[in-house]
Design a protein around this motif. Structure first.
Motif, mmCIF file in Angstrom:
data_model
loop_
_atom_site.group_PDB
_atom_site.id
_atom_site.type_symbol
_atom_site.label_atom_id
_atom_site.label_comp_id
_atom_site.label_asym_id
_atom_site.label_seq_id
_atom_site.Cartn_x
_atom_site.Cartn_y
_atom_site.Cartn_z
ATOM 1 N N ASN A 511 0.955 -1.300 -0.115
ATOM 2 C CA ASN A 511 0.081 0.196 0.011
ATOM 3 C C ASN A 511 0.650 1.024 0.063
ATOM 4 O OD1 ASN A 511 -2.229 -1.685 0.196
ATOM 5 N ND2 ASN A 511 -2.471 -1.230 2.281
ATOM 6 N N ALA A 512 0.498 2.306 -0.574
ATOM 7 C CA ALA A 512 1.146 3.582 -0.571
ATOM 8 C C ALA A 512 1.222 4.020 0.857
ATOM 9 C CB ALA A 512 0.207 4.557 -1.356
ATOM 10 N N ASP A 513 2.144 4.919 1.154
ATOM 11 C CA ASP A 513 2.523 5.274 2.304
ATOM 12 C C ASP A 513 1.351 6.512 2.543
ATOM 13 O OD1 ASP A 513 4.571 3.720 2.941
ATOM 14 O OD2 ASP A 513 6.042 4.916 2.287
ATOM 15 N N ALA A 514 1.149 6.720 3.882
ATOM 16 C CA ALA A 514 0.557 7.910 4.247
ATOM 17 C C ALA A 514 0.874 9.275 3.731
ATOM 18 C CB ALA A 514 0.150 8.032 5.649
ATOM 19 N N GLY A 515 0.173 9.959 3.107
ATOM 20 C CA GLY A 515 0.583 11.366 2.536
ATOM 21 C C GLY A 515 1.280 11.288 1.027
ATOM 22 N N SER A 516 1.320 9.928 0.517
ATOM 23 C CA SER A 516 1.927 9.843 -0.756
ATOM 24 C C SER A 516 0.980 10.419 -1.938
ATOM 25 C CB SER A 516 2.252 8.340 -1.084
ATOM 26 O OG SER A 516 2.751 8.235 -2.544
ATOM 27 N N LEU A 517 1.732 10.786 -2.806
ATOM 28 C CA LEU A 517 0.743 11.603 -3.867
ATOM 29 C C LEU A 517 0.328 10.449 -4.932
ATOM 30 C CD1 LEU A 517 3.025 14.623 -4.800
ATOM 31 C CD2 LEU A 517 0.770 14.471 -3.525
ATOM 32 N N ASP A 518 1.068 9.365 -4.979
ATOM 33 C CA ASP A 518 0.817 7.950 -5.586
ATOM 34 C C ASP A 518 -0.057 7.169 -4.914
ATOM 35 O OD1 ASP A 518 0.765 6.242 -7.675
ATOM 36 O OD2 ASP A 518 2.764 5.442 -7.499
ATOM 37 N N LYS A 519 -1.306 7.142 -4.843
ATOM 38 C CA LYS A 519 -2.266 6.286 -4.225
ATOM 39 C C LYS A 519 -2.362 4.713 -4.826
ATOM 40 C CE LYS A 519 -3.300 10.004 -1.886
ATOM 41 N NZ LYS A 519 -2.757 10.281 -0.629
ATOM 42 N N GLY A 520 -2.890 4.185 -3.940
ATOM 43 C CA GLY A 520 -3.160 2.583 -4.301
ATOM 44 C C GLY A 520 -1.951 2.006 -4.051
ATOM 45 N N ILE A 521 -1.930 0.521 -4.645
ATOM 46 C CA ILE A 521 -0.846 -0.142 -4.633
ATOM 47 C C ILE A 521 0.423 0.055 -5.377
ATOM 48 C CG2 ILE A 521 -0.085 -2.843 -4.926
ATOM 49 C CD1 ILE A 521 -2.343 -2.282 -2.641
ATOM 50 N N GLN A 522 1.523 -0.060 -4.478
ATOM 51 C CA GLN A 522 2.728 0.377 -5.301
ATOM 52 C C GLN A 522 3.900 -0.786 -5.394
ATOM 53 O OE1 GLN A 522 4.054 4.189 -2.775
ATOM 54 N NE2 GLN A 522 2.632 5.202 -3.869
ATOM 55 N N SER A 523 4.500 -0.588 -6.289
ATOM 56 C CA SER A 523 5.711 -1.501 -6.446
ATOM 57 C C SER A 523 6.788 -1.268 -5.523
ATOM 58 C CB SER A 523 6.210 -1.810 -7.698
ATOM 59 O OG SER A 523 7.133 -2.467 -8.043
ATOM 60 N N VAL A 524 7.470 -2.080 -4.949
ATOM 61 C CA VAL A 524 8.637 -2.004 -4.025
ATOM 62 C C VAL A 524 9.803 -2.683 -4.601
ATOM 63 C CG1 VAL A 524 9.554 -2.252 -1.830
ATOM 64 C CG2 VAL A 524 6.966 -1.614 -2.005
ATOM 65 N N LEU A 525 10.811 -2.139 -4.800
ATOM 66 C CA LEU A 525 11.988 -2.613 -5.642
ATOM 67 C C LEU A 525 13.127 -2.682 -4.309
ATOM 68 C CD1 LEU A 525 13.762 -3.927 -7.855
ATOM 69 C CD2 LEU A 525 14.146 -1.333 -8.321
ATOM 70 N N LYS A 526 13.806 -3.966 -4.179
ATOM 71 C CA LYS A 526 14.928 -3.931 -3.379
ATOM 72 C C LYS A 526 16.091 -4.627 -4.163
ATOM 73 C CE LYS A 526 12.297 -4.313 1.176
ATOM 74 N NZ LYS A 526 12.281 -5.110 2.267
ATOM 75 N N GLN A 527 17.137 -4.163 -4.101
ATOM 76 C CA GLN A 527 18.186 -4.630 -4.720
ATOM 77 C C GLN A 527 19.623 -4.551 -3.847
ATOM 78 O OE1 GLN A 527 18.789 -3.634 -9.057
ATOM 79 N NE2 GLN A 527 17.873 -1.955 -8.173
ATOM 80 N N ASN A 528 20.493 -5.654 -4.052
ATOM 81 C CA ASN A 528 21.565 -5.734 -3.232
ATOM 82 C C ASN A 528 22.781 -6.044 -4.081
ATOM 83 O OD1 ASN A 528 19.520 -6.297 -0.960
ATOM 84 N ND2 ASN A 528 21.273 -5.630 0.173
ATOM 85 N N PHE A 529 23.970 -5.551 -3.885
ATOM 86 C CA PHE A 529 25.180 -5.794 -4.666
ATOM 87 C C PHE A 529 26.137 -5.941 -3.508
ATOM 88 C CE2 PHE A 529 22.698 -2.943 -6.951
ATOM 89 C CZ PHE A 529 22.485 -3.313 -8.248
ATOM 90 N N ARG A 530 26.767 -7.053 -3.717
ATOM 91 C CA ARG A 530 27.898 -7.279 -2.762
ATOM 92 C C ARG A 530 29.172 -8.163 -3.358
ATOM 93 N NH1 ARG A 530 26.681 -12.189 1.688
ATOM 94 N NH2 ARG A 530 25.048 -10.228 1.987
ATOM 95 N N VAL A 531 30.625 -7.288 -2.857
ATOM 96 C CA VAL A 531 31.622 -7.967 -3.101
ATOM 97 C C VAL A 531 32.301 -8.187 -1.889
ATOM 98 C CG1 VAL A 531 33.967 -7.295 -4.235
ATOM 99 C CG2 VAL A 531 31.907 -6.156 -5.158
ATOM 100 N N GLU A 532 32.992 -9.520 -1.978
ATOM 101 C CA GLU A 532 33.676 -10.143 -0.923
ATOM 102 C C GLU A 532 34.787 -10.652 -0.893
ATOM 103 O OE1 GLU A 532 30.925 -12.101 2.242
ATOM 104 O OE2 GLU A 532 32.064 -13.608 1.651
ATOM 105 N N GLY A 533 35.825 -10.562 -0.319
ATOM 106 C CA GLY A 533 36.958 -11.239 -0.392
ATOM 107 C C GLY A 533 37.523 -11.872 0.628
ATOM 108 N N LYS A 534 38.193 -13.319 0.872
ATOM 109 C CA LYS A 534 38.567 -13.941 1.975
ATOM 110 C C LYS A 534 39.917 -14.339 1.510
ATOM 111 C CE LYS A 534 34.080 -15.537 3.514
ATOM 112 N NZ LYS A 534 33.233 -16.984 3.926
ATOM 113 N N TRP A 535 40.844 -14.249 2.559
ATOM 114 C CA TRP A 535 42.341 -14.798 2.137
ATOM 115 C C TRP A 535 43.050 -14.896 3.470
ATOM 116 C CZ3 TRP A 535 40.764 -9.720 1.280
ATOM 117 C CH2 TRP A 535 41.446 -8.781 2.095
ATOM 118 N N SER A 536 44.095 -15.799 3.316
ATOM 119 C CA SER A 536 44.909 -16.190 4.505
ATOM 120 C C SER A 536 46.260 -15.746 4.230
ATOM 121 C CB SER A 536 44.825 -17.587 4.821
ATOM 122 O OG SER A 536 43.689 -17.985 5.239
ATOM 123 N N GLY A 537 46.927 -15.081 5.139
ATOM 124 C CA GLY A 537 48.209 -14.635 4.929
ATOM 125 C C GLY A 537 49.111 -15.602 5.143
ATOM 126 N N ASN A 538 49.108 -16.626 6.174
ATOM 127 C CA ASN A 538 49.614 -17.706 6.535
ATOM 128 C C ASN A 538 48.625 -18.623 7.441
ATOM 129 O OD1 ASN A 538 49.698 -16.751 9.289
ATOM 130 N ND2 ASN A 538 51.362 -15.334 8.687
#
Length: 671
Positions: A511-538
């Motif tokens: 549902n649209a948030d209270a006070g939103s100009l865009d009424k009715g059902i709204q689309s909610v988009l979530k995105q995550n981008f991850r870069v990860e490194g694991k390494w051992s010195g010894n």
């Protein structure tokens, strides 16, 4: 920042070592955003720790034991036993490479938890039996004073800010175990006249005891099929390992977690009727926390059941153990060669009657005092394919259906396809099936996933899940649909280096948030981008670095973007008693909507889901000191510093200032 730098220098100067929980971290991070912040993962972490010390003998094991290694898929388990049946016992662990479905990643993961006895090893002719006692005492608290602990008019926390946990387990391998858990959350009284210890749980379990394959008196969980009809306790969701969507049911299990819901209390047993058929019966009677309301005729009706387990305020104490629940039923399980089948039926009764609110999305919610559930489940292995599914029915209302297929398409490719259809009027108080909703109803979906290992250095995971909600949901005043995508690439050029890239995208409606100009059902988009490194010195020093970006957009509003960057440092000593690890993190998210989840190392069996939101720095250090062979002491210090704020937290948890610090002290004695 001076304090953070000081902690970093201390960690490098001390003779410390990393906790051996890299595998647990990888498993948990795949579904961390699906669990509450303080969820106790003892069921998982204790299980893996146990098999590190007492590896499973692949020549003497059973499918039930291998199901406890959560990263081994049902198809891999079936392939292993088919190999043993055809070729006899394994002689060397290298033979796993020749078994269908066992890729290098799985083999590397399973190695710390298995062993292979030679057929001529006479020491294996006698059963391995040992008895052990394990006692853990944990103390923790937030150093700053939260609003709820001030002398406020009205609602406030009545107990102390201390967190306490006592956990004891006595085990005689392959015969019996005794478990006891006592817990007090911050704000609660440790001893309360209504219940004694705020949370007290325990059981006595026997295995291979007379006619019983398993007998539990006390608290237990039941896990059958794919979780549609009857599943209590811990369950996985969607994650980077696509095979995790096929649940590995363990039947009757003793319950030893500190989570205060989703378990049964009474007596349960499993009996082997024939060589291939098991019969499980159970009876449970316990008190639940619930909000009760007086109806027009003076009787009490039930509005909702509280699963938080918190009893800090006058209202929470009033609701504590106010609802009686009785559950009883039975299950049949058939297992022979490649076919497994099950039948479950049970009844749930409550002291008061459920009455739903007048909101339209509650139109098909459960009403009444009792519910009868039944379900049938199956799994079948045919060559390199594993078929599984379940059909469940809440008598007098709806149905729920799940069917899936898992296939090893080649030594390098495995795939999963799953279809689910949970009717809007299907009801179950013990259901943990795969899905988007918090309850197993009002959902249809199709899931497809693939694991691909083109080279020993490279691995790829990909899944797509499309789902529909035929009826209204909370904060969604119309039928809706959405999808979720995840792609992950891992590059492991050697044993000391791993680089990971991950992208996740999810679209839902709201549902649209209270006070939103865009009424009715709204689309909610979530995105995550991850870069990860694991390494051992010894052999002593290893690192983990991560950078993650989270994007959130609702309707036509401006998208918000959050960031997280952290560095973990672990130092593994030689012949010393002190070990530990450290994290330094910077985070910047405009709101809770763009929050980022990151697993945090903790004391042994501790739960630490890092939820990073706001703007600031976070650091923690974990230390373990082995006083003697049977006595260990853990210490954890975690602090968050927020920029441009005057308070931290909300409601009764609010702290004046811009800093929050938590400490834990844990002692473990094994004898």
């Amino acid at each position: 920042m001076k304090a953070l730098i000081t902690l970093l220098l201390i960690s490098w100067g001390c003779t410390v070592k990393a906790q051996e929980d890299v595998l647990i971290q990888e498993i948990i991070e795949g579904f961390a955003d699906q669990l509450p912040e303080d969820y106790d993962l003892y069921e998982l972490t204790e299980r893996l720790s146990f098999y590190q010390k007492h590896p499973i003998d692949l020549n003497k094991t059973s499918p039930e034991d291998l199901k406890k290694l959560v990263f081994v898929s049902p198809l891999q388990i079936a392939s292993l036993f088919e190999h043993l049946k055809t070729n006899g016992q394994l002689i060397d662990v290298l033979e796993l490479q020749g078994i269908s479905g066992f890729d290098l990643q799985t083999i590397n993961r399973i190695l710390p938890f298995i062993k292979i006895s030679a057929p001529s090893d006479l020491s294996q002719l006698r059963a391995e039996t040992f008895a052990s006692n394990d006692l853990i005492i944990r103390y923790g608290r937030t150093l700053q004073t939260q609003k709820g602990f001030h002398d406020l008019p009205g609602s406030r926390y009545l107990g102390s800010p201390d967190k306490l946990l006592l956990r004891y387990k006595y085990l005689v391998k392959d015969f019996m175990s005794v478990s006891l858990v006592a817990e007090k959350d911050a704000g609660e009284h440790f001893i309360h006249g209504k219940s004694g210890a705020d949370h007290l749980s325990g059981n006595v379990t026997f295995q291979k005891f007379g006619p019983f394959k398993k007998l539990v008196v006390g608290d237990y969980s039941m896990q059958f099929g794919q979780g549609l009809a009857l599943w209590s306790g811990f369950a996985f969701g969607k994650g980077p390992d696509v095979t995790s969507v096929a649940s590995k049911d363990l039947g009757l299990r003793p319950y030893s977690s500190s989570n205060e819901s989703s378990f049964l209390r009474g007596i349960a047993s499993t009996i082997g009727i024939t060589k291939y058929i098991d019969f499980t019966s159970f009876f449970s009677s316990r008190k639940l926390d619930a909000s009760l309301k007086s109806s027009a005729d003076g009787s009490m009706t039930l509005e909702n059941i509280n699963i938080s387990g918190l009893h800090r305020t006058p209202t929470e104490l009033k609701n504590q153990k106010s609802l009686g629940q009785v559950v009883y039923g039975a299950a049949f399980q058939y297992a022979h060669d490649h076919l497994n089948m099950g039948l479950v039926t049970y009844k749930t009764q409550y002291q008061q009657r459920f009455v739903t609110g007048n909101q339209l999305y509650n139109k098909y919610s459960f009403e009444g005092e009792e519910l009868l559930n039944t379900g049938v489940n199956y799994s079948y292995t045919f060559k390199n394919m594993y078929f599984y599914g379940e059909l469940a029915h809440s008598i007098g209302s709806g149905w729920a259906l799940l069917n899936g297929i898992m296939a090893s398409l080649s030594p390098r490719i495995s795939a999963v396809l799953l279809y689910r259809n949970y009717e809007k009027n299907y009801h179950s108080f013990f259901s943990r099936a795969i899905g988007e909703g918090t309850e197993t109803n009002n959902e249809r979906g199709i899931y497809g996933g693939m694991n691909y290992t083109p080279h020993k250095y490279w691995s790829f995971s990909l899944y797509a899940d499309y789902f529909k909600f035929p009826w209204l949901k909370y904060r969604i005043d119309a039928a809706s649909e959405g999808y979720e995508l995840l792609g992950q690439m891992a590059f492991t050029p050697n044993k000391t280096t791993k680089i990971l890239l991950r992208y996740k995208r999810e679209i839902k409606s709201q549902n649209a948030d209270a006070g939103s100009l865009d009424k009715g059902i709204q689309s909610v988009l979530k995105q995550n981008f991850r870069v990860e490194g694991k390494w051992s010195g010894n052999k002593q020093l290893n690192f983990q670095s991560r950078a993650e970006v989270a994007c959130y957009q609702k309707g036509i509003a401006v998208s918000e973007t959050g960031y997280l960057v952290y560095q973990d440092v672990n130092y593994k000593p030689l012949n010393t008693k002190l070990s530990g690890n450290l994290r330094l993190a910077y985070f910047n998210t405009p709101s809770y909507n763009s929050r980022i989840y990151a697993y945090e190392d903790d004391v042994l069996y501790g739960s630490a889901f890092g939820i990073y939101h706001g703007k600031g720095f976070r650091s923690f250090i974990n230390l373990r000191y082995q006083v003697m062979k049977s006595l260990d002491v853990w210490f954890r210090y975690a602090t968050s510093f927020y920029k441009d704020v005057e308070t931290v937290g909300s409601g009764l948890d609010e702290i004046r200032g811009n800093k929050k610090t938590d400490v834990k002290l844990q002692v473990r004695y094994q004898f």
